[in-house]
Design an enzyme around this catalytic site. Structure first.
Site, PDB file in Angstrom:
ATOM      1  N   SER A 160      -2.126  46.411 -19.357  1.00 48.09           N
ATOM      2  CA  SER A 160      -2.197  45.259 -20.272  1.00 48.09           C
ATOM      3  C   SER A 160      -0.806  44.858 -20.766  1.00 48.09           C
ATOM      4  O   SER A 160       0.129  45.660 -20.754  1.00 48.09           O
ATOM      5  CB  SER A 160      -3.150  45.572 -21.433  1.00 48.09           C
ATOM      6  OG  SER A 160      -2.852  46.819 -21.992  1.00 48.09           O
ATOM      7  N   ASN A 163       1.238  40.906 -25.495  1.00 46.46           N
ATOM      8  CA  ASN A 163       0.886  39.844 -26.433  1.00 46.46           C
ATOM      9  C   ASN A 163      -0.540  39.915 -26.983  1.00 46.46           C
ATOM     10  O   ASN A 163      -0.830  39.315 -28.011  1.00 46.46           O
ATOM     11  CB  ASN A 163       1.184  38.463 -25.838  1.00 46.46           C
ATOM     12  CG  ASN A 163       0.330  38.137 -24.639  1.00 46.46           C
ATOM     13  OD1 ASN A 163      -0.180  39.045 -23.974  1.00 46.46           O
ATOM     14  ND2 ASN A 163       0.165  36.866 -24.340  1.00 46.46           N
ATOM     15  N   GLU A 259      -3.650  38.673 -13.620  1.00 44.59           N
ATOM     16  CA  GLU A 259      -3.532  37.530 -14.554  1.00 44.59           C
ATOM     17  C   GLU A 259      -2.070  37.417 -14.895  1.00 44.59           C
ATOM     18  O   GLU A 259      -1.530  38.295 -15.564  1.00 44.59           O
ATOM     19  CB  GLU A 259      -4.237  37.811 -15.879  1.00 44.59           C
ATOM     20  CG  GLU A 259      -5.723  37.952 -15.842  1.00 44.59           C
ATOM     21  CD  GLU A 259      -6.217  38.171 -17.280  1.00 44.59           C
ATOM     22  OE1 GLU A 259      -7.299  38.715 -17.410  1.00 44.59           O
ATOM     23  OE2 GLU A 259      -5.509  37.813 -18.240  1.00 44.59           O
ATOM     24  N   ARG A 292       1.982  33.059 -25.303  1.00 45.23           N
ATOM     25  CA  ARG A 292       0.618  33.111 -24.742  1.00 45.23           C
ATOM     26  C   ARG A 292       0.683  32.538 -23.331  1.00 45.23           C
ATOM     27  O   ARG A 292       1.351  31.516 -23.107  1.00 45.23           O
ATOM     28  CB  ARG A 292      -0.348  32.278 -25.600  1.00 45.23           C
ATOM     29  CG  ARG A 292      -0.532  32.808 -26.998  1.00 45.23           C
ATOM     30  CD  ARG A 292      -1.171  31.781 -27.924  1.00 45.23           C
ATOM     31  NE  ARG A 292      -2.353  31.215 -27.358  1.00 45.23           N
ATOM     32  CZ  ARG A 292      -2.475  29.937 -27.018  1.00 45.23           C
ATOM     33  NH1 ARG A 292      -1.477  29.093 -27.182  1.00 45.23           N
ATOM     34  NH2 ARG A 292      -3.603  29.491 -26.514  1.00 45.23           N
ATOM     35  N   CYS A 293      -0.021  33.211 -22.424  1.00 47.84           N
ATOM     36  CA  CYS A 293      -0.013  32.715 -21.040  1.00 47.84           C
ATOM     37  C   CYS A 293      -0.512  31.286 -21.000  1.00 47.84           C
ATOM     38  O   CYS A 293      -0.069  30.479 -20.194  1.00 47.84           O
ATOM     39  CB  CYS A 293      -0.875  33.608 -20.157  1.00 47.84           C
ATOM     40  SG  CYS A 293      -2.576  33.740 -20.704  1.00 47.84           S
TER      41      CYS A 293
HETATM   42  P1  NAP Z   1       5.273  42.426 -18.183  1.00 51.10           P
HETATM   43  O1  NAP Z   1       6.653  42.719 -18.583  1.00 51.10           O
HETATM   44  O2  NAP Z   1       5.011  42.004 -16.790  1.00 51.10           O
HETATM   45  O3  NAP Z   1       4.428  43.769 -18.522  1.00 51.10           O
HETATM   46  C1  NAP Z   1       3.041  43.819 -18.360  1.00 51.10           C
HETATM   47  C2  NAP Z   1       2.600  45.259 -18.188  1.00 51.10           C
HETATM   48  O4  NAP Z   1       3.095  45.769 -16.960  1.00 51.10           O
HETATM   49  C3  NAP Z   1       3.134  46.211 -19.259  1.00 51.10           C
HETATM   50  O5  NAP Z   1       2.152  47.166 -19.532  1.00 51.10           O
HETATM   51  C4  NAP Z   1       4.329  46.846 -18.567  1.00 51.10           C
HETATM   52  O6  NAP Z   1       4.686  48.093 -19.120  1.00 51.10           O
HETATM   53  C5  NAP Z   1       3.748  46.998 -17.186  1.00 51.10           C
HETATM   54  N1  NAP Z   1       4.710  47.235 -16.113  1.00 51.10           N
HETATM   55  C6  NAP Z   1       6.013  46.889 -16.043  1.00 51.10           C
HETATM   56  N2  NAP Z   1       6.534  47.284 -14.844  1.00 51.10           N
HETATM   57  C7  NAP Z   1       5.530  47.873 -14.160  1.00 51.10           C
HETATM   58  C8  NAP Z   1       5.417  48.491 -12.867  1.00 51.10           C
HETATM   59  N3  NAP Z   1       6.451  48.578 -12.039  1.00 51.10           N
HETATM   60  N4  NAP Z   1       4.233  49.004 -12.510  1.00 51.10           N
HETATM   61  C9  NAP Z   1       3.171  48.938 -13.327  1.00 51.10           C
HETATM   62  N5  NAP Z   1       3.205  48.375 -14.556  1.00 51.10           N
HETATM   63  C10 NAP Z   1       4.374  47.846 -14.963  1.00 51.10           C
HETATM   64  O7  NAP Z   1       4.599  41.303 -19.110  1.00 51.10           O
HETATM   65  P2  NAP Z   1       4.625  41.166 -20.696  1.00 51.10           P
HETATM   66  O8  NAP Z   1       6.021  40.836 -21.107  1.00 51.10           O
HETATM   67  O9  NAP Z   1       3.946  42.335 -21.331  1.00 51.10           O
HETATM   68  O10 NAP Z   1       3.679  39.893 -20.927  1.00 51.10           O
HETATM   69  C11 NAP Z   1       4.158  38.590 -20.819  1.00 51.10           C
HETATM   70  C12 NAP Z   1       3.779  37.959 -19.498  1.00 51.10           C
HETATM   71  O11 NAP Z   1       2.405  38.166 -19.255  1.00 51.10           O
HETATM   72  C13 NAP Z   1       3.973  36.455 -19.465  1.00 51.10           C
HETATM   73  O12 NAP Z   1       4.503  36.072 -18.224  1.00 51.10           O
HETATM   74  C14 NAP Z   1       2.560  35.906 -19.621  1.00 51.10           C
HETATM   75  O13 NAP Z   1       2.371  34.605 -19.084  1.00 51.10           O
HETATM   76  C15 NAP Z   1       1.779  36.936 -18.902  1.00 51.10           C
HETATM   77  N6  NAP Z   1       0.389  36.948 -19.372  1.00 51.10           N
HETATM   78  C16 NAP Z   1      -0.560  36.382 -18.593  1.00 51.10           C
HETATM   79  C17 NAP Z   1      -1.878  36.330 -19.014  1.00 51.10           C
HETATM   80  C18 NAP Z   1      -2.950  35.674 -18.184  1.00 51.10           C
HETATM   81  O14 NAP Z   1      -4.098  35.841 -18.536  1.00 51.10           O
HETATM   82  N7  NAP Z   1      -2.642  34.949 -17.131  1.00 51.10           N
HETATM   83  C19 NAP Z   1      -2.234  36.874 -20.247  1.00 51.10           C
HETATM   84  C20 NAP Z   1      -1.228  37.443 -21.039  1.00 51.10           C
HETATM   85  C21 NAP Z   1       0.074  37.479 -20.582  1.00 51.10           C
HETATM   86  P3  NAP Z   1       5.962  48.202 -20.111  1.00 51.10           P
HETATM   87  O15 NAP Z   1       5.607  47.444 -21.329  1.00 51.10           O
HETATM   88  O16 NAP Z   1       6.084  49.658 -20.320  1.00 51.10           O
HETATM   89  O17 NAP Z   1       7.132  47.605 -19.370  1.00 51.10           O
HETATM   90  O1  G3H Z   2      -1.759  35.239 -23.157  1.00 49.36           O
HETATM   91  C1  G3H Z   2      -2.796  35.091 -22.531  1.00 49.36           C
HETATM   92  C2  G3H Z   2      -4.102  35.106 -23.183  1.00 49.36           C
HETATM   93  O2  G3H Z   2      -5.106  35.338 -22.243  1.00 49.36           O
HETATM   94  C3  G3H Z   2      -4.289  33.797 -23.893  1.00 49.36           C
HETATM   95  O3  G3H Z   2      -5.441  33.781 -24.637  1.00 49.36           O
HETATM   96  O4  G3H Z   2      -5.613  31.313 -24.919  1.00 49.36           O
HETATM   97  O5  G3H Z   2      -6.943  32.868 -26.336  1.00 49.36           O
HETATM   98  O6  G3H Z   2      -4.471  32.690 -26.620  1.00 49.36           O
HETATM   99  P1  G3H Z   2      -5.624  32.588 -25.691  1.00 49.36           P
END
Ligand code: NAP
Ligand code: G3H
Length: 488
Positions: A160, A163, A259, A292-293
């Site tokens: 996860s 955010n 996602e 937020r995504c």
């Molecule tokens: P992130 O940096 O990609 O991290 C997400 C998760 O992946 C964290 O638990 C992270 O752990 C883990 N991770 C990192 N490197 C990894 C690897 N090599 N193998 C396995 N897991 C690994 O994303 P974030 O900064 O937390 O979230 C922001 C991003 O998420 C934005 O781009 C947003 O658009 C996207 N998002 C998308 C959705 C959707 O529903 N489409 C929803 C929410 C967020 P660590 O924290 O320990 O690095």
């Molecule tokens: O950041 C991604 C979440 O799935 C967005 O949910 O539209 O309810 O803020 P939300």
């Protein structure tokens, strides 16, 4: 009642086999609050051996959980929902400090999670198999019957993002668990404390030992090892496109749900109600400082529409509360300095290339002012890249077709909004937009959580939403009865 806090000095532990453990190396990662820099606690930096142990344990407990009747699994969910609501304020305060989410939204996240659990339990209880007669197909016979049931995939790895540490953990755990899978949860490091509270709630609610284990530790250190672990049968990931792509390459034959990021466009047509559109766009773009995504990440509008929108948006941006999430500010400090640096680099690039700052544009530490930028062009990074911060670009287009084309030229395909009072236009545009979901006359948003939620292109793979996620994390199992034909 919370056992995840298992030592002195705010030391947290991981859930393993129904108990709480630290890393075998005894190493920890400090978690500081983005709100005031205070040390919130330390979470174990789990080792490869710890991962092996957790996966083995989850696999050992799979047969018992898979055999547990669904209505008994559901009972745990109802209890967990009650506990979450009873402790909503306490858990929300932790969320607020750990990820700088305003208090009201933090409470909402916890309550939304309780609703998610109840709804998943209800849907799980109504999962039904089917019996298919062979004679539906040419040459088949009534004496051949396929009895089809849904069975779990095995052990699901849930990863996860920071955010929504509670809600986007449960959106993976709950459908996986109700389907009879065991789960290994690897939360974002910044967000891990909140996720461990959720794990504690699930355990307290009566989840049997080893059905849910947690692994904290930096993704950059332990991530690849978990993702490629041979004991993992499904990976359910939410996070950045960069990490999602990396995981997809590593995962090889293991099925995935991804996602990822987005660059959601709001297309505003000349006949739209401009005040209504401005209200929606502002809350869509700036809630939780744009982290937020589904945030509105660009406006596409013709000149005369943009001219009407700009003063309305400016009036609303100026009124946004900036500062401390404990005071319910909308614009809060970003999750870390790197995030604020990145947002500023997009703003600076746009300014250097001739865009006009209408509001904001400055930062103070991790706090980036709510920024509205007009006359952004397709040569600027801000037209294409996801800021994950409080900045909203306006791209002026010559007509509706150009708006659709620019929307579709994005590498992302999560959601788009169309604001218009003409349903025919709305339908025409919605059909052409290359995204998972089009919102007509609303901001882009995920919920309600039983709707299908998906991204295409660089925004993801697979479909979330309660029913769809249960289906994704279970598979049909067919038993074909070949019966004697007593008519001969
Ligand atoms: P992130 O940096 O990609 O991290 C997400 C998760 O992946 C964290 O638990 C992270 O752990 C883990 N991770 C990192 N490197 C990894 C690897 N090599 N193998 C396995 N897991 C690994 O994303 P974030 O900064 O937390 O979230 C922001 C991003 O998420 C934005 O781009 C947003 O658009 C996207 N998002 C998308 C959705 C959707 O529903 N489409 C929803 C929410 C967020 P660590 O924290 O320990 O690095
Ligand atoms: O950041 C991604 C979440 O799935 C967005 O949910 O539209 O309810 O803020 P939300």
């Amino acid at each position: 009642m919370f056992q995840n806090l298992c030592g002195k000095d705010k030391t947290y532990c991981n859930l393993y086999d129904g108990g709480w453990v630290s890393a075998s190396s005894n190493a920890y990662t400090d978690i500081f609050s983005p709100v005031d820099g205070s040390l919130m606690g330390k979470v174990p930096a789990m080792t490869r051996d710890d991962v092996d142990r957790a996966v083995r344990n989850a696999k050992e407990n799979l047969p018992i959980w898979a055999e547990t009747p669904i209505h008994e699994r559901a009972r745990v969910f109802y209890q967990a929902a009650e506990l979450l609501e009873a402790h909503a304020t306490e858990i929300a305060q932790i969320l607020t400090m750990e990820i700088a989410k305003d208090e009201k939204s933090s409470v909402y996240e916890v309550k939304r999670t309780a609703d998610f659990l109840r709804y998943t339990a209800d849907v799980g209880k109504s999962i039904a198999g089917e019996a298919i007669s062979g004679d539906n197909f040419p040459g088949g016979s009534k004496h051949k019957i396929s009895y089809v049931n849904r069975v779990p995939l095995g052990t699901v790895l849930a990863i996860s993002p920071f955010n929504y540490p509670i809600n986007l953990s449960i959106s993976k755990l709950a459908p996986a668990l109700i389907g009879g899978n065991t789960v290994l949860l690897k939360p974002a490091t910044q967000g891990a404390i909140s996720a461990l509270y959720l794990a504690s709630i699930m355990q307290e609610a009566g989840l049997p030992r080893g059905v849910l284990n947690t692994i904290t530790g930096r993704g950059s250190e332990i991530g690849d090892y978990i993702v490629t672990h041979p004991g993992i049968d499904f990976i359910n990931f939410t996070g950045s496109t960069e990490v999602g792509r990396h995981i997809a390459k590593l995962a090889a034959m293991v099925p995935l749900m991804l996602e990822l990021g987005g660059k959601d466009a709001a297309i505003v047509l000349p006949d739209a109600d401009m005040d209504f559109a401005a209200d929606n766009i502002i809350s869509g773009a700036y809630a939780y400082a744009g982290q937020r995504c589904t945030a509105v990440k660009r406006i596409l509008a013709q000149d005369d529409v943009a001219d009407q929108l700009v003063p309305r948006l400016l009036a609303r941006v100026t009124n946004l509360k900036v500062g401390d999430p404990r005071d319910n500010a909308v614009i809060v400090p970003l999750i870390n300095t790197h995030a604020a640096d990145f947002v500023m680099s997009l703003i600076d690039d746009a300014i250097a290339k001739g865009a006009k700052v209408i509001a904001g544009g400055k930062r103070n530490g991790n706090l980036v002012e709510p920024t509205l930028i007009d006359h952004v062009t397709t040569e600027m990074r801000l037209a294409w890249e996801e800021p994950f911060g409080p900045v909203l670009p306006i791209l002026r287009v010559k007509d509706t077709q150009e708006a659709i084309d620019i929307a579709n030229q994005s590498e992302y395909g999560l959601q788009s909004s169309v604001f218009t009072n003409n349903l025919h236009d709305a339908f025409f545009i919605a059909n052409q937009l290359e995204v998972g979901t089009v919102q007509i006359n609303n901001k882009t948003e995920r919920g309600p959580d039983h709707f299908p939620f998906l991204g295409i292109k660089a925004s993801g793979m697979g479909t979330q939403g309660v029913k769809y996620a249960i289906e994704a994390m279970t598979r049909p199992k067919a038993v074909v009865f070949n019966l004697d034909d007593h008519t001969h």
